[in-house]
Design a protein around this motif. Structure first.
Motif, short mmCIF file in Angstrom:
data_model
loop_
_atom_site.label_atom_id
_atom_site.label_comp_id
_atom_site.label_asym_id
_atom_site.label_seq_id
_atom_site.Cartn_x
_atom_site.Cartn_y
_atom_site.Cartn_z
N GLY A 33 0.75 -1.24 0.00
CA GLY A 33 0.00 0.00 0.00
C GLY A 33 0.78 1.30 0.00
N ASP A 34 0.03 2.41 -0.13
CA ASP A 34 0.56 3.76 -0.37
C ASP A 34 1.40 3.75 -1.64
OD1 ASP A 34 -0.78 4.84 1.72
OD2 ASP A 34 0.97 5.36 2.92
N THR A 35 0.72 3.51 -2.72
CA THR A 35 1.34 3.16 -4.00
C THR A 35 1.07 4.16 -5.11
OG1 THR A 35 1.10 0.83 -3.40
CG2 THR A 35 1.45 1.32 -5.73
N PHE A 36 -0.17 4.64 -5.21
CA PHE A 36 -0.60 5.40 -6.38
C PHE A 36 -0.34 6.89 -6.31
CE2 PHE A 36 -3.54 1.69 -6.63
CZ PHE A 36 -3.13 1.22 -7.86
N LEU A 82 -7.07 -5.18 -2.23
CA LEU A 82 -7.61 -5.92 -1.09
C LEU A 82 -7.82 -4.99 0.10
CD1 LEU A 82 -5.34 -9.12 -1.19
CD2 LEU A 82 -7.50 -8.69 -2.39
N ALA A 83 -8.91 -5.23 0.84
CA ALA A 83 -9.20 -4.50 2.09
C ALA A 83 -10.42 -5.15 2.72
CB ALA A 83 -9.44 -3.03 1.83
N ALA A 84 -10.20 -6.23 3.47
CA ALA A 84 -11.31 -6.99 4.03
C ALA A 84 -12.08 -6.20 5.09
CB ALA A 84 -10.79 -8.29 4.64
N ASN A 85 -11.42 -5.24 5.73
CA ASN A 85 -12.08 -4.48 6.80
C ASN A 85 -12.67 -3.16 6.31
OD1 ASN A 85 -9.37 -3.50 6.45
ND2 ASN A 85 -9.51 -2.44 8.42
N LEU A 86 -12.74 -2.97 5.00
CA LEU A 86 -13.36 -1.77 4.44
C LEU A 86 -14.79 -2.08 4.03
CD1 LEU A 86 -12.97 1.16 3.44
CD2 LEU A 86 -12.23 0.22 1.25
N VAL A 87 -15.73 -1.32 4.58
CA VAL A 87 -17.15 -1.55 4.29
C VAL A 87 -17.84 -0.21 4.06
CG1 VAL A 87 -17.30 -3.70 5.61
CG2 VAL A 87 -17.72 -1.54 6.76
N ARG A 88 -18.94 -0.27 3.35
CA ARG A 88 -19.75 0.93 3.16
C ARG A 88 -20.76 1.06 4.29
NH1 ARG A 88 -20.69 3.49 -2.03
NH2 ARG A 88 -22.83 3.72 -1.33
N GLU A 89 -21.03 2.28 4.70
CA GLU A 89 -21.99 2.51 5.78
C GLU A 89 -23.40 2.07 5.40
OE1 GLU A 89 -21.54 6.65 6.61
OE2 GLU A 89 -19.78 6.35 7.91
N ASP A 90 -23.72 2.13 4.10
CA ASP A 90 -25.06 1.72 3.66
C ASP A 90 -25.16 0.23 3.37
OD1 ASP A 90 -23.70 1.43 1.26
OD2 ASP A 90 -24.66 3.12 0.27
N VAL A 110 -2.78 -4.09 -1.19
CA VAL A 110 -3.71 -3.65 -0.15
C VAL A 110 -3.77 -2.13 -0.20
CG1 VAL A 110 -1.97 -3.51 1.70
CG2 VAL A 110 -4.38 -3.84 2.28
N LEU A 111 -4.94 -1.58 0.00
CA LEU A 111 -5.10 -0.14 -0.09
C LEU A 111 -4.50 0.55 1.13
CD1 LEU A 111 -8.74 0.12 -1.47
CD2 LEU A 111 -6.60 0.51 -2.70
N GLY A 112 -3.56 1.46 0.89
CA GLY A 112 -3.02 2.30 1.94
C GLY A 112 -3.83 3.58 2.06
N ASN A 113 -3.64 4.31 3.14
CA ASN A 113 -4.42 5.53 3.34
C ASN A 113 -4.22 6.54 2.21
OD1 ASN A 113 -1.89 5.29 5.06
ND2 ASN A 113 -2.08 7.51 5.02
N HIS A 114 -3.00 6.65 1.68
CA HIS A 114 -2.76 7.61 0.61
C HIS A 114 -3.28 7.14 -0.74
CE1 HIS A 114 -0.67 10.51 3.02
NE2 HIS A 114 0.18 9.60 3.46
N ASP A 115 -3.65 5.89 -0.86
CA ASP A 115 -4.24 5.41 -2.10
C ASP A 115 -5.66 5.94 -2.30
OD1 ASP A 115 -2.00 3.90 -2.94
OD2 ASP A 115 -2.53 2.33 -1.50
N LYS A 147 -2.34 -24.26 -1.70
CA LYS A 147 -3.07 -23.02 -1.94
C LYS A 147 -2.70 -21.96 -0.90
CE LYS A 147 -7.04 -25.25 -4.15
NZ LYS A 147 -8.51 -25.45 -4.11
N VAL A 148 -2.60 -20.73 -1.38
CA VAL A 148 -2.26 -19.59 -0.53
C VAL A 148 -3.42 -18.61 -0.54
CG1 VAL A 148 -0.62 -17.72 -0.12
CG2 VAL A 148 0.18 -19.88 -1.11
N GLY A 149 -3.91 -18.29 0.63
CA GLY A 149 -4.97 -17.29 0.77
C GLY A 149 -4.37 -15.97 1.23
N ILE A 150 -4.75 -14.87 0.58
CA ILE A 150 -4.21 -13.55 0.90
C ILE A 150 -5.39 -12.62 1.15
CG2 ILE A 150 -2.72 -11.66 0.13
CD1 ILE A 150 -1.84 -13.83 -2.11
N PHE A 151 -5.47 -12.06 2.36
CA PHE A 151 -6.53 -11.09 2.65
C PHE A 151 -5.90 -9.74 3.02
CE2 PHE A 151 -5.68 -12.93 6.83
CZ PHE A 151 -5.77 -11.85 7.70
N GLY A 152 -6.66 -8.67 2.83
CA GLY A 152 -6.14 -7.33 3.05
C GLY A 152 -6.68 -6.67 4.29
N LEU A 153 -5.83 -5.85 4.94
CA LEU A 153 -6.23 -5.06 6.10
C LEU A 153 -5.78 -3.61 5.87
CD1 LEU A 153 -5.20 -7.42 9.06
CD2 LEU A 153 -7.52 -6.99 8.21
#
Length: 504
Positions: A76-79, A131-139, A106-111, A158-164
Protein backbone atom coordinates in the motif's frame (compact mmCIF):
# COMPACT_ATOMS: atom_id res chain seq x y z
CA UNK A 1 -6.54 -67.22 -11.18
CA UNK A 2 -7.67 -65.97 -7.79
CA UNK A 3 -4.04 -65.60 -6.67
CA UNK A 4 -3.19 -63.76 -9.86
CA UNK A 5 -6.17 -61.40 -9.48
CA UNK A 6 -5.21 -60.85 -5.83
CA UNK A 7 -1.62 -60.05 -6.82
CA UNK A 8 -2.79 -57.56 -9.44
CA UNK A 9 -5.18 -55.96 -6.95
CA UNK A 10 -2.46 -55.78 -4.29
CA UNK A 11 0.05 -54.28 -6.72
CA UNK A 12 -2.51 -51.72 -7.82
CA UNK A 13 -3.22 -50.80 -4.20
CA UNK A 14 0.48 -50.47 -3.43
CA UNK A 15 0.98 -48.32 -6.52
CA UNK A 16 -1.89 -46.02 -5.52
CA UNK A 17 -0.49 -45.72 -2.00
CA UNK A 18 2.99 -44.93 -3.29
CA UNK A 19 1.66 -42.31 -5.69
CA UNK A 20 -0.50 -40.79 -2.95
CA UNK A 21 2.45 -40.68 -0.56
CA UNK A 22 4.61 -39.10 -3.27
CA UNK A 23 2.00 -36.39 -3.87
CA UNK A 24 1.63 -35.71 -0.14
CA UNK A 25 5.35 -35.71 0.39
CA UNK A 26 6.07 -33.48 -2.57
CA UNK A 27 7.88 -30.38 -1.52
CA UNK A 28 7.12 -26.99 -3.01
CA UNK A 29 8.76 -23.62 -2.70
CA UNK A 30 7.36 -20.13 -3.14
CA UNK A 31 9.24 -16.84 -3.23
CA UNK A 32 7.13 -13.84 -2.25
CA UNK A 33 8.50 -10.43 -3.25
CA UNK A 34 7.02 -7.47 -1.45
CA UNK A 35 7.17 -3.67 -1.32
CA UNK A 36 5.35 -1.05 0.71
CA UNK A 37 5.02 2.72 0.96
CA UNK A 38 6.75 3.34 -2.36
CA UNK A 39 4.72 6.57 -2.69
CA UNK A 40 5.39 6.43 -6.45
CA UNK A 41 9.19 6.63 -6.07
CA UNK A 42 9.37 5.01 -9.47
CA UNK A 43 12.93 5.89 -10.46
CA UNK A 44 16.33 5.18 -8.98
CA UNK A 45 17.30 8.28 -7.03
CA UNK A 46 20.54 8.98 -5.14
CA UNK A 47 18.94 11.78 -3.16
CA UNK A 48 16.02 9.72 -1.84
CA UNK A 49 17.94 6.43 -1.83
CA UNK A 50 15.34 4.80 -4.07
CA UNK A 51 16.01 1.63 -6.06
CA UNK A 52 13.19 2.24 -8.51
CA UNK A 53 10.79 -0.13 -10.22
CA UNK A 54 13.04 -0.92 -13.21
CA UNK A 55 15.66 -2.63 -11.05
CA UNK A 56 12.98 -4.34 -9.00
CA UNK A 57 11.48 -5.67 -12.23
CA UNK A 58 14.83 -7.11 -13.27
CA UNK A 59 15.26 -8.91 -9.94
CA UNK A 60 11.73 -10.31 -10.01
CA UNK A 61 12.04 -11.42 -13.66
CA UNK A 62 15.29 -13.24 -12.88
CA UNK A 63 13.59 -15.07 -10.03
CA UNK A 64 10.68 -16.05 -12.28
CA UNK A 65 13.13 -17.56 -14.76
CA UNK A 66 14.95 -19.50 -12.05
CA UNK A 67 12.06 -20.49 -9.79
CA UNK A 68 8.80 -22.16 -10.57
CA UNK A 69 6.70 -20.19 -8.07
CA UNK A 70 7.05 -16.44 -7.55
CA UNK A 71 4.53 -13.99 -6.08
CA UNK A 72 4.71 -10.18 -5.97
CA UNK A 73 2.68 -8.19 -3.41
CA UNK A 74 2.36 -4.49 -2.52
CA UNK A 75 1.43 -3.37 1.01
CA UNK A 76 0.00 0.00 0.00
CA UNK A 77 0.56 3.76 -0.37
CA UNK A 78 1.34 3.16 -4.00
CA UNK A 79 -0.60 5.40 -6.38
CA UNK A 80 0.22 8.81 -4.97
CA UNK A 81 3.20 10.89 -3.96
CA UNK A 82 5.40 11.98 -6.86
CA UNK A 83 4.78 14.00 -9.99
CA UNK A 84 4.87 10.93 -12.24
CA UNK A 85 1.81 9.62 -10.40
CA UNK A 86 -0.01 12.77 -9.40
CA UNK A 87 -0.30 14.37 -12.84
CA UNK A 88 -2.29 11.39 -14.15
CA UNK A 89 -3.82 10.44 -10.78
CA UNK A 90 -2.15 7.07 -10.44
CA UNK A 91 -2.63 5.70 -13.96
CA UNK A 92 1.10 5.52 -14.65
CA UNK A 93 1.67 3.45 -11.50
CA UNK A 94 -1.12 1.04 -12.43
CA UNK A 95 0.44 0.53 -15.85
CA UNK A 96 3.94 -0.08 -14.47
CA UNK A 97 2.76 -2.57 -11.84
CA UNK A 98 0.73 -4.42 -14.46
CA UNK A 99 3.91 -4.82 -16.50
CA UNK A 100 5.65 -6.13 -13.36
CA UNK A 101 2.81 -8.67 -12.91
CA UNK A 102 1.80 -7.61 -9.43
CA UNK A 103 -0.41 -10.24 -7.80
CA UNK A 104 -2.26 -8.02 -5.30
CA UNK A 105 -2.21 -4.70 -3.47
CA UNK A 106 -3.71 -3.65 -0.15
CA UNK A 107 -5.10 -0.14 -0.09
CA UNK A 108 -3.02 2.30 1.94
CA UNK A 109 -4.42 5.53 3.34
CA UNK A 110 -2.76 7.61 0.61
CA UNK A 111 -4.24 5.41 -2.10
CA UNK A 112 -7.53 7.19 -1.35
CA UNK A 113 -6.07 10.65 -2.04
CA UNK A 114 -7.66 10.99 -5.49
CA UNK A 115 -11.08 10.00 -4.14
CA UNK A 116 -13.22 6.89 -4.41
CA UNK A 117 -14.39 7.50 -7.97
CA UNK A 118 -10.79 7.58 -9.18
CA UNK A 119 -9.93 4.55 -7.04
CA UNK A 120 -12.69 2.66 -8.79
CA UNK A 121 -11.28 3.72 -12.17
CA UNK A 122 -7.80 2.58 -11.13
CA UNK A 123 -9.23 -0.78 -10.06
CA UNK A 124 -10.91 -1.19 -13.44
CA UNK A 125 -7.73 -0.39 -15.38
CA UNK A 126 -5.46 -2.56 -13.19
CA UNK A 127 -4.96 -6.28 -13.76
CA UNK A 128 -4.32 -6.89 -10.07
CA UNK A 129 -6.89 -6.80 -7.25
CA UNK A 130 -7.14 -4.21 -4.47
CA UNK A 131 -7.61 -5.92 -1.09
CA UNK A 132 -9.20 -4.50 2.09
CA UNK A 133 -11.31 -6.99 4.03
CA UNK A 134 -12.08 -4.48 6.80
CA UNK A 135 -13.36 -1.77 4.44
CA UNK A 136 -17.15 -1.55 4.29
CA UNK A 137 -19.75 0.93 3.16
CA UNK A 138 -21.99 2.51 5.78
CA UNK A 139 -25.06 1.72 3.66
CA UNK A 140 -24.08 -1.95 3.42
CA UNK A 141 -23.62 -1.90 -0.35
CA UNK A 142 -20.72 -3.69 -2.02
CA UNK A 143 -17.55 -1.73 -2.67
CA UNK A 144 -16.76 -2.22 -6.37
CA UNK A 145 -13.01 -1.58 -6.19
CA UNK A 146 -11.97 -4.00 -3.43
CA UNK A 147 -11.93 -7.68 -2.59
CA UNK A 148 -11.64 -9.26 0.85
CA UNK A 149 -9.20 -11.94 -0.25
CA UNK A 150 -7.80 -13.94 -3.14
CA UNK A 151 -6.54 -17.54 -3.40
CA UNK A 152 -3.48 -18.54 -5.44
CA UNK A 153 -2.38 -22.14 -6.09
CA UNK A 154 1.22 -23.34 -6.41
CA UNK A 155 2.28 -26.97 -6.97
CA UNK A 156 -0.75 -28.39 -5.26
CA UNK A 157 -0.85 -26.08 -2.25
CA UNK A 158 -3.07 -23.02 -1.94
CA UNK A 159 -2.26 -19.59 -0.53
CA UNK A 160 -4.97 -17.29 0.77
CA UNK A 161 -4.21 -13.55 0.90
CA UNK A 162 -6.53 -11.09 2.65
CA UNK A 163 -6.14 -7.33 3.05
CA UNK A 164 -6.23 -5.06 6.10
CA UNK A 165 -6.44 -1.28 5.62
CA UNK A 166 -5.58 1.08 8.45
CA UNK A 167 -8.54 2.74 10.22
CA UNK A 168 -6.29 5.81 10.35
CA UNK A 169 -7.30 6.35 6.72
CA UNK A 170 -10.41 8.06 8.08
CA UNK A 171 -8.23 11.03 9.07
CA UNK A 172 -5.01 10.43 7.11
CA UNK A 173 -6.61 11.29 3.82
CA UNK A 174 -9.06 14.10 3.21
CA UNK A 175 -12.39 13.17 4.86
CA UNK A 176 -14.26 13.69 1.59
CA UNK A 177 -12.19 10.85 0.08
CA UNK A 178 -13.68 8.30 2.48
CA UNK A 179 -17.24 9.55 2.77
CA UNK A 180 -19.66 6.68 3.35
CA UNK A 181 -16.90 4.24 4.32
CA UNK A 182 -16.08 2.49 7.59
CA UNK A 183 -12.83 0.83 8.55
CA UNK A 184 -13.74 -2.11 10.77
CA UNK A 185 -11.54 -3.43 13.58
CA UNK A 186 -8.59 -5.12 11.84
CA UNK A 187 -8.16 -7.69 14.59
CA UNK A 188 -11.78 -8.87 14.38
CA UNK A 189 -11.74 -8.87 10.57
CA UNK A 190 -8.43 -10.73 10.50
CA UNK A 191 -9.92 -13.52 12.62
CA UNK A 192 -13.01 -13.60 10.41
CA UNK A 193 -10.80 -13.81 7.31
CA UNK A 194 -8.74 -16.66 8.75
CA UNK A 195 -11.93 -18.53 9.59
CA UNK A 196 -13.13 -18.08 6.00
CA UNK A 197 -9.84 -19.24 4.50
CA UNK A 198 -8.55 -21.96 6.82
CA UNK A 199 -10.53 -24.79 5.19
CA UNK A 200 -9.79 -23.56 1.68
CA UNK A 201 -6.04 -22.94 1.76
CA UNK A 202 -2.80 -24.29 3.19
CA UNK A 203 -1.08 -20.94 3.83
CA UNK A 204 -2.65 -17.70 5.08
CA UNK A 205 -1.08 -14.30 4.36
CA UNK A 206 -2.32 -10.95 5.63
CA UNK A 207 -1.41 -8.12 3.28
CA UNK A 208 -1.57 -5.26 5.73
CA UNK A 209 -1.29 -1.49 5.79
CA UNK A 210 -1.33 -1.18 9.58
CA UNK A 211 2.33 -0.84 10.51
CA UNK A 212 4.02 -1.48 13.83
CA UNK A 213 4.23 2.08 15.15
CA UNK A 214 3.46 2.41 18.84
CA UNK A 215 1.55 5.58 18.01
CA UNK A 216 -1.16 3.68 16.12
CA UNK A 217 -4.35 2.30 17.66
CA UNK A 218 -4.16 -0.80 15.46
CA UNK A 219 -0.94 -2.51 14.43
CA UNK A 220 0.11 -5.71 12.74
CA UNK A 221 1.66 -6.78 16.04
CA UNK A 222 -1.80 -6.61 17.61
CA UNK A 223 -3.19 -8.75 14.81
CA UNK A 224 -0.43 -11.34 15.25
CA UNK A 225 -0.88 -11.36 19.03
CA UNK A 226 -4.64 -11.85 18.92
CA UNK A 227 -5.36 -13.90 15.79
CA UNK A 228 -4.35 -17.54 15.33
CA UNK A 229 -3.74 -19.00 11.90
CA UNK A 230 -1.88 -16.23 10.04
CA UNK A 231 1.42 -17.55 8.74
CA UNK A 232 2.79 -14.29 7.32
CA UNK A 233 1.92 -10.60 7.55
CA UNK A 234 3.33 -8.45 4.76
CA UNK A 235 3.05 -5.01 6.25
CA UNK A 236 3.30 -1.32 5.43
CA UNK A 237 2.30 2.13 6.74
CA UNK A 238 4.95 2.72 9.43
CA UNK A 239 7.91 2.58 6.99
CA UNK A 240 9.96 0.24 9.19
CA UNK A 241 12.92 -1.71 7.88
CA UNK A 242 12.37 -5.26 9.17
CA UNK A 243 15.48 -7.03 7.95
CA UNK A 244 14.83 -10.70 8.65
CA UNK A 245 11.23 -10.79 9.79
CA UNK A 246 9.64 -10.17 13.18
CA UNK A 247 8.14 -13.25 14.83
CA UNK A 248 5.07 -12.58 16.95
CA UNK A 249 3.65 -15.82 18.34
CA UNK A 250 3.61 -18.10 15.26
CA UNK A 251 3.26 -15.26 12.75
CA UNK A 252 6.10 -13.61 10.84
CA UNK A 253 5.78 -9.88 10.09
CA UNK A 254 7.84 -8.36 7.26
CA UNK A 255 8.18 -4.81 5.98
CA UNK A 256 10.49 -3.23 3.40
CA UNK A 257 11.05 0.31 4.62
CA UNK A 258 9.87 3.03 2.24
CA UNK A 259 10.28 4.77 -1.11
CA UNK A 260 11.59 1.65 -2.94
CA UNK A 261 14.80 1.72 -0.90
CA UNK A 262 14.37 -2.03 -0.39
CA UNK A 263 12.81 -4.97 -2.16
CA UNK A 264 11.73 -7.59 0.33
CA UNK A 265 11.27 -11.28 -0.27
CA UNK A 266 10.20 -14.29 1.75
CA UNK A 267 11.16 -17.85 0.83
CA UNK A 268 8.47 -20.30 1.86
CA UNK A 269 8.92 -24.09 1.77
CA UNK A 270 5.92 -26.40 1.99
CA UNK A 271 5.63 -30.17 2.38
CA UNK A 272 3.21 -32.73 3.79
CA UNK A 273 0.54 -30.10 4.31
CA UNK A 274 2.78 -27.86 6.42
CA UNK A 275 5.12 -24.89 6.07
CA UNK A 276 8.56 -26.34 6.70
CA UNK A 277 10.57 -23.14 6.38
CA UNK A 278 9.97 -19.40 6.23
CA UNK A 279 12.86 -17.00 5.71
CA UNK A 280 12.66 -13.24 5.23
CA UNK A 281 15.21 -11.06 3.45
CA UNK A 282 15.61 -7.51 2.22
CA UNK A 283 17.55 -6.38 -0.84
CA UNK A 284 18.82 -2.83 -0.16
CA UNK A 285 19.31 -0.37 -2.94
CA UNK A 286 23.08 -0.48 -2.32
CA UNK A 287 23.14 -4.16 -3.31
CA UNK A 288 21.63 -3.42 -6.74
CA UNK A 289 24.51 -1.27 -8.00
CA UNK A 290 25.31 -3.74 -10.80
CA UNK A 291 21.69 -4.69 -11.58
CA UNK A 292 20.58 -3.48 -14.99
CA UNK A 293 17.27 -1.71 -15.25
CA UNK A 294 14.51 -3.63 -16.97
CA UNK A 295 14.24 -2.26 -20.49
CA UNK A 296 10.44 -2.26 -20.69
CA UNK A 297 9.89 -0.55 -17.33
CA UNK A 298 12.61 2.05 -17.87
CA UNK A 299 11.26 2.82 -21.36
CA UNK A 300 7.73 3.30 -20.05
CA UNK A 301 8.97 5.56 -17.25
CA UNK A 302 10.96 7.65 -19.73
CA UNK A 303 7.92 8.09 -21.97
CA UNK A 304 5.73 9.16 -19.05
CA UNK A 305 8.35 11.65 -17.87
CA UNK A 306 8.73 13.16 -21.33
CA UNK A 307 5.00 13.68 -21.53
CA UNK A 308 5.00 15.38 -18.13
CA UNK A 309 8.14 17.43 -18.69
CA UNK A 310 6.36 20.36 -20.31
CA UNK A 311 4.66 20.99 -16.98
CA UNK A 312 7.29 19.93 -14.47
CA UNK A 313 10.40 21.53 -15.95
CA UNK A 314 9.27 25.11 -15.52
CA UNK A 315 11.62 26.92 -13.11
CA UNK A 316 9.63 28.70 -10.40
CA UNK A 317 12.37 29.96 -8.10
CA UNK A 318 15.73 29.39 -6.52
CA UNK A 319 16.94 28.33 -3.10
CA UNK A 320 20.33 29.27 -1.68
CA UNK A 321 20.21 26.34 0.76
CA UNK A 322 18.97 22.78 0.79
CA UNK A 323 15.33 22.69 1.91
CA UNK A 324 14.88 19.93 4.45
CA UNK A 325 11.69 17.95 3.97
CA UNK A 326 12.95 14.56 5.15
CA UNK A 327 10.17 12.47 6.67
CA UNK A 328 11.96 11.89 9.98
CA UNK A 329 12.64 15.62 10.37
CA UNK A 330 9.37 17.31 9.38
CA UNK A 331 7.47 14.89 11.64
CA UNK A 332 9.56 15.47 14.75
CA UNK A 333 10.79 19.05 14.66
CA UNK A 334 11.10 22.40 12.93
CA UNK A 335 12.78 22.42 9.50
CA UNK A 336 13.62 25.24 7.13
CA UNK A 337 11.30 23.85 4.44
CA UNK A 338 8.49 23.57 6.97
CA UNK A 339 9.09 27.21 7.88
CA UNK A 340 9.10 28.27 4.23
CA UNK A 341 5.79 26.56 3.48
CA UNK A 342 4.16 27.91 6.63
CA UNK A 343 5.49 31.41 5.89
CA UNK A 344 4.07 31.27 2.37
CA UNK A 345 0.72 30.14 3.74
CA UNK A 346 0.59 32.90 6.39
CA UNK A 347 1.69 35.53 3.89
CA UNK A 348 -1.05 34.53 1.45
CA UNK A 349 -3.77 35.42 3.95
CA UNK A 350 -1.86 37.92 6.12
CA UNK A 351 -2.89 35.62 8.98
CA UNK A 352 -1.76 35.75 12.59
CA UNK A 353 -0.62 32.13 12.46
CA UNK A 354 -0.10 29.41 9.88
CA UNK A 355 -0.05 25.74 10.75
CA UNK A 356 0.44 22.80 8.38
CA UNK A 357 0.99 19.13 9.11
CA UNK A 358 4.48 17.74 8.65
CA UNK A 359 3.02 14.63 7.02
CA UNK A 360 1.94 16.76 4.06
CA UNK A 361 5.59 17.52 3.24
CA UNK A 362 6.90 14.62 1.20
CA UNK A 363 10.41 15.49 -0.02
CA UNK A 364 13.39 17.81 0.27
CA UNK A 365 14.63 20.25 -2.39
CA UNK A 366 18.29 20.53 -3.31
CA UNK A 367 20.10 23.87 -3.41
CA UNK A 368 19.75 25.71 -6.72
CA UNK A 369 16.91 26.18 -9.20
CA UNK A 370 13.50 24.93 -8.13
CA UNK A 371 11.07 23.59 -10.70
CA UNK A 372 7.33 23.15 -10.59
CA UNK A 373 7.96 19.41 -10.47
CA UNK A 374 10.07 19.86 -7.33
CA UNK A 375 7.27 21.72 -5.59
CA UNK A 376 4.62 19.20 -6.64
CA UNK A 377 6.82 16.43 -5.28
CA UNK A 378 7.11 18.22 -1.93
CA UNK A 379 3.37 19.04 -1.76
CA UNK A 380 1.69 16.29 -3.77
CA UNK A 381 -1.73 16.09 -2.15
CA UNK A 382 -3.53 18.88 -3.97
CA UNK A 383 -4.58 20.43 -0.65
CA UNK A 384 -6.10 23.89 -0.79
CA UNK A 385 -5.39 26.74 1.62
CA UNK A 386 -7.99 28.06 4.04
CA UNK A 387 -8.17 30.89 6.55
CA UNK A 388 -10.13 30.32 9.71
CA UNK A 389 -10.32 31.84 13.17
CA UNK A 390 -9.97 30.09 16.51
CA UNK A 391 -9.52 31.04 20.14
CA UNK A 392 -6.12 31.03 21.76
CA UNK A 393 -7.27 28.01 23.76
CA UNK A 394 -8.09 26.09 20.59
CA UNK A 395 -4.82 27.13 19.00
CA UNK A 396 -2.93 25.76 22.00
CA UNK A 397 -5.05 22.59 21.82
CA UNK A 398 -4.03 22.22 18.17
CA UNK A 399 -0.36 22.51 19.08
CA UNK A 400 -0.83 20.02 21.93
CA UNK A 401 -2.41 17.59 19.53
CA UNK A 402 0.34 18.13 16.99
CA UNK A 403 3.06 17.00 19.40
CA UNK A 404 1.00 14.32 21.14
CA UNK A 405 2.78 11.45 19.38
CA UNK A 406 6.30 12.89 19.64
CA UNK A 407 8.94 11.44 19.26
CA UNK A 408 7.13 9.04 16.92
CA UNK A 409 7.37 10.17 13.30
CA UNK A 410 3.66 10.88 12.85
CA UNK A 411 2.28 13.18 10.15
CA UNK A 412 0.29 15.34 12.55
CA UNK A 413 3.44 17.08 13.82
CA UNK A 414 3.01 20.82 13.04
CA UNK A 415 5.15 23.16 10.99
CA UNK A 416 4.31 26.73 11.95
CA UNK A 417 4.63 30.42 11.17
CA UNK A 418 3.73 33.42 13.34
CA UNK A 419 3.76 31.26 16.46
CA UNK A 420 6.54 29.98 18.69
CA UNK A 421 6.21 27.32 21.37
CA UNK A 422 8.19 25.13 23.73
CA UNK A 423 7.22 21.65 24.90
CA UNK A 424 8.29 18.75 27.10
CA UNK A 425 8.30 15.59 25.01
CA UNK A 426 8.51 13.40 28.11
CA UNK A 427 5.32 14.77 29.68
CA UNK A 428 1.93 13.11 29.26
CA UNK A 429 0.23 13.92 25.93
CA UNK A 430 -2.15 16.82 26.46
CA UNK A 431 0.15 18.44 28.99
CA UNK A 432 3.31 18.94 26.97
CA UNK A 433 3.09 22.57 25.86
CA UNK A 434 5.02 24.89 28.17
CA UNK A 435 4.96 28.31 26.54
CA UNK A 436 3.32 29.78 23.44
CA UNK A 437 3.91 33.15 21.80
CA UNK A 438 2.07 34.71 18.86
CA UNK A 439 3.82 37.61 17.13
CA UNK A 440 6.20 37.77 20.06
CA UNK A 441 3.47 38.06 22.67
CA UNK A 442 2.28 35.43 25.13
CA UNK A 443 -0.73 33.48 23.84
CA UNK A 444 -4.06 34.78 25.16
CA UNK A 445 -6.48 31.82 25.51
CA UNK A 446 -9.48 34.15 25.15
CA UNK A 447 -8.26 36.07 22.13
CA UNK A 448 -9.41 35.17 18.61
CA UNK A 449 -6.59 34.52 16.15
CA UNK A 450 -6.72 34.10 12.39
CA UNK A 451 -5.12 30.79 11.40
CA UNK A 452 -4.11 29.74 7.91
CA UNK A 453 -4.08 25.99 7.34
CA UNK A 454 -4.89 23.43 4.67
CA UNK A 455 -8.29 21.93 3.87
CA UNK A 456 -7.18 18.52 5.13
CA UNK A 457 -6.55 19.85 8.64
CA UNK A 458 -9.54 22.19 8.50
CA UNK A 459 -11.76 19.15 7.93
CA UNK A 460 -10.30 17.47 11.03
CA UNK A 461 -7.63 15.49 9.18
CA UNK A 462 -4.83 14.00 11.29
CA UNK A 463 -7.15 14.39 14.27
CA UNK A 464 -7.24 18.21 14.28
CA UNK A 465 -10.88 18.23 15.35
CA UNK A 466 -10.57 21.67 16.96
CA UNK A 467 -10.48 23.14 13.44
CA UNK A 468 -13.46 21.23 12.07
CA UNK A 469 -16.15 23.60 13.38
CA UNK A 470 -14.15 26.81 13.02
CA UNK A 471 -15.59 29.29 10.50
CA UNK A 472 -13.91 29.64 7.11
CA UNK A 473 -13.00 33.26 6.45
CA UNK A 474 -11.32 32.79 3.08
CA UNK A 475 -10.03 30.16 0.67
CA UNK A 476 -7.13 30.18 -1.77
CA UNK A 477 -5.53 27.81 -4.26
CA UNK A 478 -3.45 24.74 -3.69
CA UNK A 479 -0.52 24.75 -1.28
CA UNK A 480 1.84 24.05 -4.15
CA UNK A 481 0.53 27.11 -6.02
CA UNK A 482 0.98 29.29 -2.95
CA UNK A 483 4.55 28.08 -2.42
CA UNK A 484 5.38 28.65 -6.11
CA UNK A 485 3.95 32.18 -5.91
CA UNK A 486 5.92 32.93 -2.73
CA UNK A 487 9.19 31.60 -4.14
CA UNK A 488 8.72 33.52 -7.37
CA UNK A 489 8.38 36.75 -5.37
CA UNK A 490 11.18 36.05 -2.87
CA UNK A 491 13.87 34.06 -4.69
CA UNK A 492 16.50 33.23 -3.88
CA UNK A 493 15.05 31.93 -0.62
CA UNK A 494 17.24 30.89 2.30
CA UNK A 495 14.97 29.89 5.20
CA UNK A 496 16.52 28.88 8.51
CA UNK A 497 15.53 26.94 11.59
CA UNK A 498 14.71 29.77 13.98
CA UNK A 499 13.59 28.15 17.21
CA UNK A 500 9.87 28.28 16.42
CA UNK A 501 9.48 24.81 17.95
CA UNK A 502 11.61 24.08 21.00
CA UNK A 503 11.78 20.70 22.72
CA UNK A 504 12.86 21.11 26.35
Amino acid sequence: MKFKKLSITLLTLILVMVLSFTILAKEAELRIYHVNDVHSRVEEDDYAGSMGYAKMATLIKEARREKENVMFLDAGDTFHGQTIANINQGESISHILDLMKLDALVLGNHDFNFGQARLNELAEMSNFPFLAANLVREDGKEIPYTKDYIIKEYDGFKVGIFGLATPETAYKTHPKNVEGLKFADPVKIAQKSVDQLKDKVDVVIALSHLGISEGSDYTSKMVAENVDGIDLIIDGHSHNVVESGLMVNDTMIVMAGEYSKYLGYVDLSFADGEITDLKANLIPREATKDVEEDYIISTVVDRINRANEVITSQVVGETAVELNGARGNVRTGETNLGNLIADALRHKFEADVALTNGGGIRASIAKGEVTQGDVITVLPFGNTAMLTKVSGADLKAALEHGISEYPATEGLFPQVSGVKFSFDGDAEPGNRIKKVWVAGEKLDPNKIYTVATNDFMKAGGDGYEMFAEAPILSEAGGLEEILIEYMDANSPVAPEVEGRIMAE
